[in-house]
Design an enzyme around this catalytic site. Structure first.
Site, PDB file in Angstrom:
ATOM      1  N   GLY A 227      87.969 -35.340  11.519  1.00  0.00           N
ATOM      2  CA  GLY A 227      88.068 -35.414  12.974  1.00  0.00           C
ATOM      3  C   GLY A 227      86.854 -34.866  13.686  1.00  0.00           C
ATOM      4  N   GLU A 268      87.940 -35.057   4.686  1.00  0.00           N
ATOM      5  CA  GLU A 268      87.965 -36.522   4.633  1.00  0.00           C
ATOM      6  C   GLU A 268      87.159 -37.135   5.776  1.00  0.00           C
ATOM      7  OE1 GLU A 268      92.040 -37.534   4.997  1.00  0.00           O
ATOM      8  OE2 GLU A 268      92.669 -36.260   3.347  1.00  0.00           O
ATOM      9  N   PRO A 269      85.869 -36.848   5.882  1.00  0.00           N
ATOM     10  CA  PRO A 269      85.093 -37.410   6.993  1.00  0.00           C
ATOM     11  C   PRO A 269      84.881 -38.907   6.841  1.00  0.00           C
ATOM     12  CG  PRO A 269      83.643 -36.339   5.436  1.00  0.00           C
ATOM     13  CD  PRO A 269      85.049 -36.064   4.957  1.00  0.00           C
ATOM     14  N   GLY A 270      85.014 -39.617   7.924  1.00  0.00           N
ATOM     15  CA  GLY A 270      84.700 -41.042   7.950  1.00  0.00           C
ATOM     16  C   GLY A 270      83.613 -41.281   8.977  1.00  0.00           C
ATOM     17  N   ARG A 307      86.466 -50.921  19.198  1.00  0.00           N
ATOM     18  CA  ARG A 307      86.653 -49.557  19.683  1.00  0.00           C
ATOM     19  C   ARG A 307      86.563 -49.400  21.196  1.00  0.00           C
ATOM     20  NH1 ARG A 307      83.780 -45.689  18.786  1.00  0.00           N
ATOM     21  NH2 ARG A 307      85.386 -44.110  18.456  1.00  0.00           N
ATOM     22  N   TYR A 311      89.959 -47.889  22.256  1.00  0.00           N
ATOM     23  CA  TYR A 311      89.916 -46.434  22.417  1.00  0.00           C
ATOM     24  C   TYR A 311      89.134 -45.973  23.646  1.00  0.00           C
ATOM     25  CZ  TYR A 311      91.384 -46.408  17.496  1.00  0.00           C
ATOM     26  OH  TYR A 311      92.057 -46.598  16.321  1.00  0.00           O
ATOM     27  N   CYS A 337      87.724 -64.922  24.681  1.00  0.00           N
ATOM     28  CA  CYS A 337      88.512 -65.301  25.850  1.00  0.00           C
ATOM     29  C   CYS A 337      89.554 -64.221  26.143  1.00  0.00           C
ATOM     30  CB  CYS A 337      89.182 -66.659  25.612  1.00  0.00           C
ATOM     31  SG  CYS A 337      89.866 -67.385  27.118  1.00  0.00           S
ATOM     32  N   TYR A 365      84.407 -47.835  11.904  1.00  0.00           N
ATOM     33  CA  TYR A 365      85.468 -48.621  12.532  1.00  0.00           C
ATOM     34  C   TYR A 365      84.890 -49.752  13.389  1.00  0.00           C
ATOM     35  CZ  TYR A 365      87.811 -44.488  10.915  1.00  0.00           C
ATOM     36  OH  TYR A 365      88.255 -43.464  10.117  1.00  0.00           O
TER      37      TYR A 365
END
Length: 411
Positions: A227, A268-270, A307, A311, A337, A365
């Site tokens: 996070g 768990e870094p992404g 994203r 988000y 569209c 992402y």
């Protein structure tokens, strides 16, 4: 991406040349940035037995997974298919963690039978796992700490209404299941969300999880998820990973002393590892002026970068075709569209049709959430390593779009 000799470059390669070679839209990943982020984490948590479990869902291209493996990074996977990709990338089962959510038990059993570390995040599956394996296979339990954290409700995963994890209020129910089946719980997990800036949030979650850990005498590790907030524009604050390493490391070492033996610390870094490494390069199809707004319509959209619409995320953009022009404010929109705004009130050097717009921080992402909406094709991906560009996913064609469709000719 940096300006060298009045041109935007990635590891010395001219970015516009990459678009001429591979076309647009195009995802480009800078491998040196990924390596830098991995080393930053290791430095921040030096002195601890810390394992990095890259959250593969952020960017699942097999070449990125192989790069992670070459850097000594393990994987966190959330589906059977991600697990299969990890194995295809050369990972050993003991280098993987399976952290699914709301899946059928057959998927969990398949992973466990592959000797992959499994994380359980709901009571029914914990009971089934215990009934099936007893003490013969260890598992990790994911807890929901009831902490509201992260930059957006959709990326906060530790609040009371989140579908993720087992509530800390259900500890007695968990212990009843564990004791009844004689289960071996070797890990505890917590993940409160994404874009967490404040070290105190991590420390609060650690306090809750380490308090629970006293109930489990056979632990090998504690997984604090991730996070970490990354910077999306100049001046944007980011998680102080060095401060986090110092403070959380002290808390963790003190706990291990009390626990009676050292444990591993997992993350768990992404986004932290791959976001800044990625740039989405798009072509300006049209500049459309209305009485209220000047739109730049590009050859991409929410089908390639979801994203911003999902988000409300901000991605800095630059017009790499016009470094010295006067600036104007635009709305950068896609060719879908729908209202697929990629950026609102974006200040760019003046744009004309045919210019290349670079959308930064698109490594996480981005492609992994891409779709074929409007029957649009997904873009190519390129990885830059040691000053050389490598095509790691070709651009889709209409044949790819039709490959899984069945034509009922009599209709």
């Amino acid at each position: 991406m940096e300006i060298v000799d009045s041109r935007y470059r990635i590891q010395g390669l001219d970015v516009e040349d990459l678009t001429r070679k591979y076309g647009t839209p195009l995802y480009v990943y800078d491998g040196s940035v990924i390596a830098r982020q991995v080393q930053l984490m290791r430095t921040a948590f030096s002195g601890l037995d810390m394992r990095i479990k890259y959250a593969a869902k952020a960017l699942t291209n097999i070449s990125i997974l192989k790069l992670m493996r070459s850097l000594g990074v393990d994987l966190d996977v959330v589906s059977k298919q991600e697990l299969q990709l990890a194995l295809a990338a050369g990972y050993k089962t003991n280098e993987l963690q399976f952290t699914p959510n709301c899946v059928d038990f057959d998927e969990i059993k398949w992973a466990a039978d592959q000797h992959v570390q499994v994380t359980i995040d709901n009571i029914p599956m914990l009971d089934k796992f215990g009934e099936t394996y007893g003490s013969s296979k260890p598992c990790c339990i994911r807890f929901n700490p009831h902490i509201m954290a992260g930059g957006h409700l959709k990326i906060s995963t530790g609040h009371i209404d989140s579908k993720f994890g087992i509530s800390v209020l259900q500890l007695s129910e968990i212990m009843e299941i564990v004791n009844r089946h004689g289960m071996r719980i070797n890990g505890l997990h917590i993940h409160t969300g994404s874009d967490i800036l404040d070290t105190e949030v991590f420390l609060k979650g650690a306090s809750i999880l380490l308090g629970i850990a006293e109930n489990f005498p056979e632990l090998d590790y504690i997984d604090f998820g991730s996070g970490f907030k990354v910077s999306y524009q100049e001046g944007d604050p980011a998680t102080d990973i060095v401060d986090l390493g110092k403070q959380l490391g002290t808390v963790f070492n003190d706990f291990c002393d009390t626990y009676g033996r050292p444990l591993q610390l997992w993350f768990e870094p992404g986004k932290f590892l791959v976001s800044e490494a990625g740039t989405l390069l798009v072509n300006a199809n049209v500049v459309k002026t209305t009485p209220a707004t000047v739109f730049v319509g590009v050859d991409s959209g929410m089908n390639h970068l979801l994203r911003p619409m999902m988000y409300d995320s901000h991605h800095e953009m630059v017009n790499i075709s016009n470094l010295n022009g006067h600036t104007r404010v635009y709305a950068v929109v896609g060719y879908i569209c729908e209202t697929d705004t990629l950026g609102w009130n974006v200040t760019l050097n003046e744009v004309t049709a045919g210019d290349i717009i670079a959308i930064k921080n698109a490594g996480a992402y981005g492609f992994s959430m891409a779709s074929n909406y409007n029957s649009r094709l997904r873009p190519a991906e390129v990885l830059v390593l040691d000053g050389n560009s490598h095509l790691i996913r070709r651009r889709e064609t209409l044949d790819d779009l039709l490959a899984t469709q069945v034509d009922i000719s009599e209709l």
